[in-house]
Design an enzyme around this catalytic site. Structure first.
Site, PDB file in Angstrom:
ATOM      1  N   ASP A 134      -1.317  -0.813   5.996  1.00 17.07           N
ATOM      2  CA  ASP A 134      -1.517  -0.250   7.332  1.00 17.07           C
ATOM      3  C   ASP A 134      -2.969  -0.258   7.779  1.00 17.07           C
ATOM      4  OD1 ASP A 134      -2.484   3.032   7.062  1.00 17.07           O
ATOM      5  OD2 ASP A 134      -1.958   1.894   5.285  1.00 17.07           O
TER       6      ASP A 134
ATOM      7  N   ASP B 214       0.872  -1.157   0.000  1.00 20.43           N
ATOM      8  CA  ASP B 214       0.000   0.000   0.000  1.00 20.43           C
ATOM      9  C   ASP B 214       0.925   1.228   0.000  1.00 20.43           C
ATOM     10  OD1 ASP B 214      -2.398   1.597   0.467  1.00 20.43           O
ATOM     11  OD2 ASP B 214      -1.650   1.806   2.508  1.00 20.43           O
TER      12      ASP B 214
ATOM     13  N   ASP C  38      -0.191   5.107   1.073  1.00 22.97           N
ATOM     14  CA  ASP C  38      -0.493   6.005   2.185  1.00 22.97           C
ATOM     15  C   ASP C  38      -0.551   5.241   3.500  1.00 22.97           C
ATOM     16  OD1 ASP C  38      -0.710   8.244   0.573  1.00 22.97           O
ATOM     17  OD2 ASP C  38      -2.847   7.949   0.202  1.00 22.97           O
TER      18      ASP C  38
END
Length: 215
Positions: free
Chosen positions: A167, A11, A13
């Site tokens: 995250d 990922d 961000d």
């Protein structure tokens, strides 16, 4: 015993870069330019992590097509001109990519493809990745696993030799939907306890911890 991995997918961000503070500033500038009601950083942050469309729709409290398109265009311009240069990397990202430079690597994000490439290029990281899939270029969005399944098929890599690092719980869910290994990082958007409850294969506070877990 270390887990053998051939493909690492990330990922963006909250995992590789902390692009939210500049995005929030750009959203606030967009609201001001368009004469819309102002929002606090906390109010805007609630819409973070799902791509630009939900972010801007939430910020302007509207799905009216004309207003939404105008707000998106304004946000894109401000973020591209001012926000991109302010996006920092999380600690040890470059060291991690260098250590695993021989692995096949992809970025899969709901963020606009152009912005992902600009952020990575600004930090000299674009060359570490085989390809980038953004929210406007991926064949599907998380938690649909079709992008991961395409990458696995393109490289003829078995699911058990692939890892998705993110995250948020949606990253863990996406990886599980694709039948691959998952790693959640605790320094991003989602709470550590929430991530643990999603039961990723690995839960790390620092990317470099994976050096001792995969090969």
């Amino acid at each position: 015993m270390k887990l053998p991995i051939d493909l690492i997918m990330f990922d963006l961000d909250g995992t590789l870069s902390d692009s939210i503070p500049p995005a929030i500033v750009a959203v606030q500038a967009m609201l001001k330019e368009l004469g819309l009601p102002s929002k606090t950083a906390a109010e805007i942050h609630r819409h973070v992590g799902f791509g630009e469309l939900p972010l801007i729709a939430g910020a302007i409290d509207s799905h009216d097509p004309a207003l939404l398109n105008k707000a998106l265009e304004t946000y894109y311009r401000i973020y591209a001109n001012e926000g991109i240069k302010q996006v920092p990397l999380y600690p040890h990202v470059k060291e991690f990519l260098e250590f695993f430079k021989e692995k096949t690597k992809y970025v899969i994000s709901n963020k606009k493809d152009e912005f992902i490439r600009l952020i990575l290029a600004n930090h000299g990281l674009l060359g570490y990745f085989n390809e980038i899939y953004g929210g406007d270029t991926a064949p599907c969005l998380k938690p649909d696993p079709c992008t991961i399944l395409k990458i696995l098929a393109d490289h003829r890599i078995a699911p058990e030799r692939a890892l998705l690092i993110g995250d948020m719980t949606v990253d863990v869910e996406t990886g599980k939907n694709a039948g691959i290994h998952t790693c959640a990082v605790t320094y991003g958007f989602d709470d550590k306890n929430k991530l643990a409850a999603a039961n990723p294969d690995f839960l790390v506070d620092d990317l470099l911890e994976l050096k001792e877990k995969i090969l």
